[in-house]
Design an enzyme around this catalytic site. Structure first.
Site, PDB file in Angstrom:
ATOM      1  N   LYS A   9       8.811  45.156  -1.215  1.00 52.57           N
ATOM      2  CA  LYS A   9       9.265  45.511  -2.255  1.00 52.57           C
ATOM      3  C   LYS A   9       8.814  44.536  -3.354  1.00 52.57           C
ATOM      4  CE  LYS A   9      13.323  47.573  -0.294  1.00 52.57           C
ATOM      5  NZ  LYS A   9      14.681  47.306   0.464  1.00 52.57           N
ATOM      6  N   GLN A  22      19.764  43.612   0.781  1.00 59.51           N
ATOM      7  CA  GLN A  22      19.035  44.185   2.048  1.00 59.51           C
ATOM      8  C   GLN A  22      19.954  44.600   2.999  1.00 59.51           C
ATOM      9  OE1 GLN A  22      15.693  45.077   1.962  1.00 59.51           O
ATOM     10  NE2 GLN A  22      16.225  46.089   3.796  1.00 59.51           N
ATOM     11  N   ASP A  52      20.146  50.552  -6.069  1.00 59.25           N
ATOM     12  CA  ASP A  52      20.106  51.089  -4.808  1.00 59.25           C
ATOM     13  C   ASP A  52      21.117  52.306  -4.871  1.00 59.25           C
ATOM     14  OD1 ASP A  52      18.588  50.472  -2.785  1.00 59.25           O
ATOM     15  OD2 ASP A  52      19.914  48.809  -2.089  1.00 59.25           O
TER      16      ASP A  52
END
Ligand code: NDP
Length: 362
Positions: free
Chosen positions: A122, A166, A189
Protein backbone atom coordinates in the site's frame (compact mmCIF):
# COMPACT_ATOMS: atom_id res chain seq x y z
CA UNK A 1 -20.73 -34.78 -11.03
CA UNK A 2 -18.24 -31.96 -11.33
CA UNK A 3 -16.19 -33.09 -8.38
CA UNK A 4 -15.71 -36.55 -9.85
CA UNK A 5 -13.88 -35.23 -12.86
CA UNK A 6 -10.15 -34.85 -12.57
CA UNK A 7 -9.00 -31.33 -13.19
CA UNK A 8 -6.78 -28.77 -11.55
CA UNK A 9 -9.79 -27.98 -9.41
CA UNK A 10 -10.26 -31.54 -8.20
CA UNK A 11 -10.80 -32.00 -4.51
CA UNK A 12 -7.19 -33.08 -3.96
CA UNK A 13 -5.93 -29.66 -5.04
CA UNK A 14 -8.49 -27.95 -2.87
CA UNK A 15 -7.62 -30.03 0.16
CA UNK A 16 -4.03 -28.90 0.11
CA UNK A 17 -4.90 -25.40 1.16
CA UNK A 18 -1.96 -24.01 3.06
CA UNK A 19 -2.25 -23.02 6.68
CA UNK A 20 -1.41 -19.37 6.07
CA UNK A 21 -4.68 -19.02 4.27
CA UNK A 22 -6.00 -16.11 6.15
CA UNK A 23 -9.20 -15.16 6.18
CA UNK A 24 -6.86 -12.53 4.38
CA UNK A 25 -8.06 -12.65 5.11
CA UNK A 26 -14.54 -30.99 -15.78
CA UNK A 27 -17.04 -31.15 -15.30
CA UNK A 28 -19.23 -32.31 -18.05
CA UNK A 29 -19.01 -29.79 -20.78
CA UNK A 30 -22.54 -30.35 -21.89
CA UNK A 31 -22.95 -26.63 -21.60
CA UNK A 32 -22.94 -24.73 -24.82
CA UNK A 33 -22.72 -21.06 -24.41
CA UNK A 34 -25.97 -19.57 -25.40
CA UNK A 35 -25.83 -16.17 -23.81
CA UNK A 36 -22.97 -13.87 -23.25
CA UNK A 37 -22.40 -10.37 -22.08
CA UNK A 38 -20.26 -8.64 -24.69
CA UNK A 39 -17.44 -6.67 -23.21
CA UNK A 40 -15.84 -3.50 -24.35
CA UNK A 41 -12.18 -3.19 -23.51
CA UNK A 42 -11.92 -0.79 -20.60
CA UNK A 43 -11.66 2.81 -21.62
CA UNK A 44 -9.51 5.22 -19.68
CA UNK A 45 -11.53 7.77 -17.75
CA UNK A 46 -10.58 10.17 -15.08
CA UNK A 47 -11.06 8.72 -11.63
CA UNK A 48 -13.47 11.55 -10.87
CA UNK A 49 -15.58 10.57 -13.79
CA UNK A 50 -15.13 6.94 -12.86
CA UNK A 51 -16.28 7.74 -9.36
CA UNK A 52 -19.26 9.72 -10.49
CA UNK A 53 -20.14 7.07 -13.03
CA UNK A 54 -20.01 4.59 -10.23
CA UNK A 55 -23.53 5.07 -8.95
CA UNK A 56 -25.19 6.04 -12.16
CA UNK A 57 -23.78 3.48 -14.55
CA UNK A 58 -26.32 0.77 -14.35
CA UNK A 59 -25.66 -0.73 -17.71
CA UNK A 60 -24.47 0.23 -21.08
CA UNK A 61 -24.37 -2.92 -23.14
CA UNK A 62 -27.17 -5.40 -23.56
CA UNK A 63 -26.79 -9.13 -23.19
CA UNK A 64 -26.39 -10.68 -26.61
CA UNK A 65 -25.91 -14.03 -28.22
CA UNK A 66 -22.44 -15.35 -28.91
CA UNK A 67 -20.82 -18.58 -29.92
CA UNK A 68 -17.44 -18.00 -28.31
CA UNK A 69 -16.08 -20.97 -26.46
CA UNK A 70 -13.84 -19.37 -23.93
CA UNK A 71 -14.31 -16.48 -21.57
CA UNK A 72 -12.81 -13.06 -22.06
CA UNK A 73 -10.30 -12.11 -19.45
CA UNK A 74 -11.25 -9.24 -17.17
CA UNK A 75 -7.80 -7.83 -16.64
CA UNK A 76 -7.72 -6.27 -13.18
CA UNK A 77 -4.03 -5.57 -13.36
CA UNK A 78 -4.41 -3.51 -16.50
CA UNK A 79 -7.50 -1.64 -15.27
CA UNK A 80 -5.83 -0.94 -11.91
CA UNK A 81 -2.86 0.56 -13.75
CA UNK A 82 -5.18 2.76 -15.80
CA UNK A 83 -6.90 3.95 -12.62
CA UNK A 84 -3.59 4.61 -10.85
CA UNK A 85 -2.40 6.69 -13.82
CA UNK A 86 -5.64 8.69 -13.65
CA UNK A 87 -5.22 9.20 -9.91
CA UNK A 88 -1.59 10.33 -10.32
CA UNK A 89 -2.73 12.91 -12.88
CA UNK A 90 -5.45 14.24 -10.56
CA UNK A 91 -3.08 14.46 -7.62
CA UNK A 92 -0.56 16.42 -9.68
CA UNK A 93 -3.35 18.85 -10.66
CA UNK A 94 -4.48 19.19 -7.05
CA UNK A 95 -0.97 19.87 -5.87
CA UNK A 96 -0.49 22.56 -8.54
CA UNK A 97 -3.83 24.18 -7.82
CA UNK A 98 -4.00 24.21 -4.00
CA UNK A 99 -0.63 22.89 -2.84
CA UNK A 100 -2.19 19.87 -1.10
CA UNK A 101 -1.45 16.19 -1.61
CA UNK A 102 -3.67 13.45 -0.18
CA UNK A 103 -2.35 11.65 2.93
CA UNK A 104 -3.04 8.06 3.99
CA UNK A 105 -2.24 6.77 7.49
CA UNK A 106 -1.87 3.04 8.06
CA UNK A 107 -1.86 1.48 11.51
CA UNK A 108 -0.35 -1.98 11.75
CA UNK A 109 -0.35 -3.95 14.99
CA UNK A 110 1.78 -7.07 15.38
CA UNK A 111 4.27 -8.88 13.19
CA UNK A 112 2.16 -10.91 10.76
CA UNK A 113 4.18 -11.34 7.59
CA UNK A 114 1.15 -11.13 5.31
CA UNK A 115 -0.06 -7.90 6.96
CA UNK A 116 3.43 -6.42 6.69
CA UNK A 117 3.47 -7.28 3.00
CA UNK A 118 0.06 -5.64 2.42
CA UNK A 119 1.14 -2.50 4.26
CA UNK A 120 4.39 -2.34 2.29
CA UNK A 121 2.46 -2.71 -0.98
CA UNK A 122 0.00 0.00 0.00
CA UNK A 123 2.86 2.32 0.87
CA UNK A 124 4.55 1.66 -2.49
CA UNK A 125 1.28 2.25 -4.33
CA UNK A 126 0.78 5.55 -2.47
CA UNK A 127 4.27 6.72 -3.38
CA UNK A 128 3.74 5.82 -7.03
CA UNK A 129 0.71 8.11 -7.38
CA UNK A 130 1.88 10.93 -5.12
CA UNK A 131 -0.11 10.16 -1.94
CA UNK A 132 1.86 10.84 1.23
CA UNK A 133 1.78 7.82 3.50
CA UNK A 134 2.09 7.75 7.29
CA UNK A 135 2.71 4.49 9.06
CA UNK A 136 2.44 3.45 12.69
CA UNK A 137 3.71 0.00 13.54
CA UNK A 138 2.83 -1.16 17.05
CA UNK A 139 3.95 -4.35 18.77
CA UNK A 140 1.56 -7.29 19.11
CA UNK A 141 1.07 -6.71 22.85
CA UNK A 142 0.02 -3.06 22.48
CA UNK A 143 -3.16 -2.03 24.22
CA UNK A 144 -6.36 -1.02 22.52
CA UNK A 145 -5.93 2.43 24.07
CA UNK A 146 -2.63 2.90 22.25
CA UNK A 147 -4.27 2.11 18.93
CA UNK A 148 -7.17 4.43 19.75
CA UNK A 149 -4.71 7.19 20.65
CA UNK A 150 -3.07 6.96 17.21
CA UNK A 151 -6.44 6.90 15.47
CA UNK A 152 -7.46 10.00 17.38
CA UNK A 153 -4.21 11.75 16.38
CA UNK A 154 -4.79 10.94 12.71
CA UNK A 155 -8.46 11.97 12.97
CA UNK A 156 -7.25 15.43 14.04
CA UNK A 157 -4.32 15.68 11.60
CA UNK A 158 -5.30 17.84 8.60
CA UNK A 159 -2.59 16.31 6.39
CA UNK A 160 -4.21 12.87 6.77
CA UNK A 161 -7.26 12.26 4.60
CA UNK A 162 -7.59 8.52 5.00
CA UNK A 163 -6.98 6.14 7.93
CA UNK A 164 -6.63 2.43 7.52
CA UNK A 165 -6.27 -0.06 10.35
CA UNK A 166 -4.69 -3.21 8.95
CA UNK A 167 -6.80 -6.28 9.81
CA UNK A 168 -6.74 -8.69 11.45
CA UNK A 169 -5.94 -7.09 14.78
CA UNK A 170 -4.50 -9.15 17.64
CA UNK A 171 -7.14 -11.25 19.40
CA UNK A 172 -7.12 -9.18 22.59
CA UNK A 173 -8.38 -6.12 20.73
CA UNK A 174 -11.97 -5.24 19.98
CA UNK A 175 -11.96 -4.75 16.23
CA UNK A 176 -15.38 -3.14 16.24
CA UNK A 177 -14.57 -0.38 18.71
CA UNK A 178 -11.29 0.33 16.93
CA UNK A 179 -12.91 0.61 13.49
CA UNK A 180 -15.71 2.74 14.97
CA UNK A 181 -13.09 5.20 16.23
CA UNK A 182 -11.95 6.11 12.71
CA UNK A 183 -13.57 9.40 11.67
CA UNK A 184 -16.27 8.64 9.09
CA UNK A 185 -14.75 11.41 6.91
CA UNK A 186 -11.44 9.48 6.80
CA UNK A 187 -12.82 5.92 6.69
CA UNK A 188 -11.23 5.06 3.31
CA UNK A 189 -11.74 1.35 3.97
CA UNK A 190 -15.48 2.02 4.15
CA UNK A 191 -15.92 -0.29 7.15
CA UNK A 192 -17.47 2.26 9.52
CA UNK A 193 -21.04 1.16 10.39
CA UNK A 194 -22.38 4.54 9.23
CA UNK A 195 -20.82 4.04 5.80
CA UNK A 196 -22.14 0.47 5.57
CA UNK A 197 -25.55 1.62 6.85
CA UNK A 198 -25.76 4.31 4.18
CA UNK A 199 -24.75 1.77 1.56
CA UNK A 200 -27.72 -0.36 2.58
CA UNK A 201 -30.26 2.48 2.51
CA UNK A 202 -32.26 3.68 -0.47
CA UNK A 203 -31.51 7.28 -1.34
CA UNK A 204 -28.43 7.49 0.89
CA UNK A 205 -24.82 7.38 -0.24
CA UNK A 206 -21.83 6.33 1.86
CA UNK A 207 -18.81 8.61 1.97
CA UNK A 208 -16.67 5.57 1.11
CA UNK A 209 -17.36 2.15 -0.37
CA UNK A 210 -15.20 -0.80 0.83
CA UNK A 211 -12.31 -1.19 -1.57
CA UNK A 212 -12.61 -4.82 -2.73
CA UNK A 213 -16.31 -4.76 -3.62
CA UNK A 214 -15.85 -1.30 -5.14
CA UNK A 215 -13.06 -2.80 -7.27
CA UNK A 216 -15.39 -5.61 -8.41
CA UNK A 217 -18.01 -3.07 -9.48
CA UNK A 218 -15.45 -0.90 -11.20
CA UNK A 219 -14.34 -3.92 -13.25
CA UNK A 220 -17.94 -4.63 -14.26
CA UNK A 221 -18.47 -0.97 -15.20
CA UNK A 222 -15.21 -0.56 -17.10
CA UNK A 223 -15.93 -3.72 -19.10
CA UNK A 224 -19.44 -2.38 -19.76
CA UNK A 225 -21.19 -5.34 -18.18
CA UNK A 226 -24.93 -4.81 -18.05
CA UNK A 227 -26.09 -5.03 -14.42
CA UNK A 228 -29.54 -3.49 -14.32
CA UNK A 229 -32.25 -6.13 -14.14
CA UNK A 230 -29.75 -8.99 -14.24
CA UNK A 231 -29.63 -11.80 -11.71
CA UNK A 232 -26.51 -11.71 -9.57
CA UNK A 233 -25.27 -14.17 -7.00
CA UNK A 234 -22.67 -13.28 -4.40
CA UNK A 235 -21.03 -16.31 -2.83
CA UNK A 236 -19.94 -15.24 0.68
CA UNK A 237 -21.41 -12.60 2.98
CA UNK A 238 -18.48 -11.18 4.94
CA UNK A 239 -18.63 -7.58 6.16
CA UNK A 240 -15.64 -6.62 4.04
CA UNK A 241 -16.49 -8.26 0.71
CA UNK A 242 -19.62 -10.37 0.20
CA UNK A 243 -22.20 -8.24 2.01
CA UNK A 244 -21.13 -4.86 0.57
CA UNK A 245 -20.74 -6.45 -2.89
CA UNK A 246 -24.35 -7.62 -2.71
CA UNK A 247 -25.50 -4.16 -1.58
CA UNK A 248 -23.62 -2.52 -4.47
CA UNK A 249 -25.09 -4.89 -7.05
CA UNK A 250 -28.52 -4.17 -5.62
CA UNK A 251 -27.90 -0.41 -5.81
CA UNK A 252 -27.03 -0.99 -9.47
CA UNK A 253 -30.48 -2.61 -9.85
CA UNK A 254 -29.50 -6.26 -10.13
CA UNK A 255 -31.64 -8.91 -8.43
CA UNK A 256 -29.46 -10.48 -5.80
CA UNK A 257 -29.09 -13.82 -4.05
CA UNK A 258 -26.45 -14.42 -1.42
CA UNK A 259 -24.97 -17.88 -0.97
CA UNK A 260 -23.31 -18.70 2.36
CA UNK A 261 -22.20 -21.68 4.36
CA UNK A 262 -25.77 -22.64 5.33
CA UNK A 263 -27.17 -22.38 1.81
CA UNK A 264 -28.69 -25.70 0.87
CA UNK A 265 -28.37 -25.72 -2.91
CA UNK A 266 -25.56 -23.28 -3.76
CA UNK A 267 -24.83 -24.80 -7.14
CA UNK A 268 -28.41 -24.52 -8.32
CA UNK A 269 -28.79 -20.94 -7.05
CA UNK A 270 -25.49 -19.78 -8.51
CA UNK A 271 -26.35 -21.32 -11.88
CA UNK A 272 -29.21 -18.84 -12.22
CA UNK A 273 -26.88 -15.85 -12.16
CA UNK A 274 -25.86 -13.60 -15.02
CA UNK A 275 -23.17 -12.17 -12.72
CA UNK A 276 -21.34 -14.13 -10.02
CA UNK A 277 -19.05 -12.61 -7.41
CA UNK A 278 -17.25 -15.27 -5.36
CA UNK A 279 -15.70 -14.23 -2.03
CA UNK A 280 -15.50 -17.34 0.07
CA UNK A 281 -11.93 -18.27 0.89
CA UNK A 282 -12.35 -21.87 -0.33
CA UNK A 283 -10.06 -22.74 -3.22
CA UNK A 284 -11.92 -23.69 -6.41
CA UNK A 285 -15.30 -23.98 -4.70
CA UNK A 286 -17.23 -22.64 -7.67
CA UNK A 287 -17.08 -25.26 -10.38
CA UNK A 288 -18.08 -25.14 -14.02
CA UNK A 289 -21.39 -26.80 -13.21
CA UNK A 290 -22.32 -23.81 -10.98
CA UNK A 291 -22.20 -21.35 -13.86
CA UNK A 292 -24.84 -20.38 -16.36
CA UNK A 293 -23.40 -20.29 -19.87
CA UNK A 294 -22.40 -16.73 -20.67
CA UNK A 295 -22.34 -15.46 -17.09
CA UNK A 296 -19.72 -12.92 -15.97
CA UNK A 297 -17.63 -14.19 -13.07
CA UNK A 298 -15.62 -12.09 -10.62
CA UNK A 299 -13.35 -14.16 -8.41
CA UNK A 300 -12.28 -12.38 -5.22
CA UNK A 301 -10.70 -15.39 -3.53
CA UNK A 302 -6.98 -15.58 -2.86
CA UNK A 303 -6.04 -19.04 -1.66
CA UNK A 304 -2.50 -20.37 -1.49
CA UNK A 305 -2.30 -24.04 -2.40
CA UNK A 306 0.60 -26.41 -2.26
CA UNK A 307 2.62 -26.49 -5.51
CA UNK A 308 5.96 -28.26 -5.44
CA UNK A 309 6.68 -27.02 -8.97
CA UNK A 310 6.53 -23.39 -7.93
CA UNK A 311 9.78 -21.90 -6.56
CA UNK A 312 7.80 -20.70 -3.53
CA UNK A 313 6.26 -24.13 -2.96
CA UNK A 314 2.77 -22.75 -3.39
CA UNK A 315 0.64 -20.83 -5.82
CA UNK A 316 -2.44 -18.70 -5.50
CA UNK A 317 -5.83 -19.80 -6.75
CA UNK A 318 -9.24 -18.22 -6.50
CA UNK A 319 -12.56 -19.42 -5.16
CA UNK A 320 -13.54 -20.24 -8.73
CA UNK A 321 -12.21 -23.19 -10.72
CA UNK A 322 -10.77 -21.07 -13.53
CA UNK A 323 -10.02 -24.03 -15.76
CA UNK A 324 -13.66 -25.12 -15.84
CA UNK A 325 -15.47 -21.82 -15.49
CA UNK A 326 -13.48 -20.00 -18.18
CA UNK A 327 -14.97 -22.45 -20.68
CA UNK A 328 -18.53 -21.59 -19.69
CA UNK A 329 -18.57 -17.95 -18.62
CA UNK A 330 -18.46 -15.06 -21.08
CA UNK A 331 -15.89 -13.21 -18.96
CA UNK A 332 -13.86 -13.98 -15.86
CA UNK A 333 -11.21 -12.40 -13.63
CA UNK A 334 -7.99 -14.37 -13.15
CA UNK A 335 -6.27 -15.00 -9.81
CA UNK A 336 -3.82 -13.42 -9.42
CA UNK A 337 -4.25 -10.31 -11.58
CA UNK A 338 -8.00 -9.81 -11.20
CA UNK A 339 -9.61 -8.25 -8.15
CA UNK A 340 -6.42 -8.06 -6.04
CA UNK A 341 -4.80 -5.11 -7.88
CA UNK A 342 -8.18 -3.34 -7.95
CA UNK A 343 -8.43 -3.34 -4.17
CA UNK A 344 -5.32 -1.19 -3.81
CA UNK A 345 -6.37 1.06 -6.71
CA UNK A 346 -9.72 1.67 -4.95
CA UNK A 347 -7.95 2.51 -1.69
CA UNK A 348 -5.97 5.19 -3.55
CA UNK A 349 -9.13 6.41 -5.22
CA UNK A 350 -10.97 6.66 -1.87
CA UNK A 351 -8.03 8.59 -0.39
CA UNK A 352 -8.02 11.04 -3.29
CA UNK A 353 -11.80 11.47 -3.05
CA UNK A 354 -11.46 12.16 0.66
CA UNK A 355 -8.80 14.85 0.15
CA UNK A 356 -10.90 16.48 -2.56
CA UNK A 357 -13.98 16.47 -0.33
CA UNK A 358 -12.14 17.85 2.69
CA UNK A 359 -10.52 20.63 0.63
CA UNK A 360 -13.55 21.19 -1.55
CA UNK A 361 -11.45 20.60 -4.67
CA UNK A 362 -13.45 19.56 -7.72
P1 NDP B 1 -14.61 -14.59 5.23
O1 NDP B 1 -14.04 -15.86 5.75
O2 NDP B 1 -14.74 -13.43 6.13
O3 NDP B 1 -16.05 -14.91 4.65
C1 NDP B 1 -16.25 -16.05 3.87
C2 NDP B 1 -17.71 -16.13 3.48
O4 NDP B 1 -17.85 -17.30 2.69
C3 NDP B 1 -18.64 -16.29 4.68
O5 NDP B 1 -19.78 -15.51 4.49
C4 NDP B 1 -19.00 -17.78 4.66
O6 NDP B 1 -20.33 -18.06 5.07
C5 NDP B 1 -18.91 -18.10 3.19
N1 NDP B 1 -18.57 -19.52 2.99
C6 NDP B 1 -17.55 -20.22 3.57
N2 NDP B 1 -17.56 -21.48 3.11
C7 NDP B 1 -18.58 -21.57 2.24
C8 NDP B 1 -19.11 -22.61 1.44
N3 NDP B 1 -18.56 -23.83 1.43
N4 NDP B 1 -20.18 -22.35 0.66
C9 NDP B 1 -20.74 -21.13 0.63
N5 NDP B 1 -20.29 -20.09 1.38
C10 NDP B 1 -19.23 -20.31 2.16
O7 NDP B 1 -13.75 -14.22 3.94
P2 NDP B 1 -13.53 -12.82 3.21
O8 NDP B 1 -14.82 -12.33 2.67
O9 NDP B 1 -12.70 -11.93 4.02
O10 NDP B 1 -12.59 -13.28 2.00
C11 NDP B 1 -13.07 -14.19 1.03
C12 NDP B 1 -11.93 -14.50 0.06
O11 NDP B 1 -11.56 -13.30 -0.60
C13 NDP B 1 -10.64 -15.01 0.71
O12 NDP B 1 -10.02 -15.91 -0.17
C14 NDP B 1 -9.80 -13.77 0.85
O13 NDP B 1 -8.43 -14.07 0.86
C15 NDP B 1 -10.16 -13.04 -0.42
N6 NDP B 1 -9.99 -11.60 -0.35
C16 NDP B 1 -9.41 -11.02 -1.42
C17 NDP B 1 -9.25 -9.67 -1.48
C18 NDP B 1 -8.66 -9.09 -2.70
O14 NDP B 1 -8.25 -7.94 -2.68
N7 NDP B 1 -8.64 -9.80 -3.82
C19 NDP B 1 -9.61 -8.81 -0.37
C20 NDP B 1 -10.30 -9.50 0.71
C21 NDP B 1 -10.46 -10.86 0.70
P3 NDP B 1 -20.87 -17.80 6.59
O15 NDP B 1 -21.13 -16.33 6.66
O16 NDP B 1 -22.11 -18.62 6.63
O17 NDP B 1 -19.78 -18.27 7.48
Amino acid sequence: MASSILSDCSSSATARLLPFHRKLHTQDFRFHRSVSIPLRPPSPTSSRSAASRFWSLSAVTPVAMTTDTSAKLIDGKMVAKQIKDEIAGEIAKMKDAIGIVPGLAVILVGARKDSQTYVRNKKKACEAVGIKSYEVHLPEDSTEEEVLKHISGFNDDPSVHGILVQLPLPRHMNEQSILNAVSIEKDVDGFHPLNIGRLAMQGREPLFVPCTPKGCMELLHRYAVDIKGKRAVVVGRSNIVGMPAALLLQKANATISIVHSYTKNPEEITRQADIVIAAVGVANLVRGSWIKPGAVVIDVGINPIDDPESPRGYRLVGDVCYEEVSKIASAITPVPGGVGPMTIAMLLSNTLDSAKRIHNFK
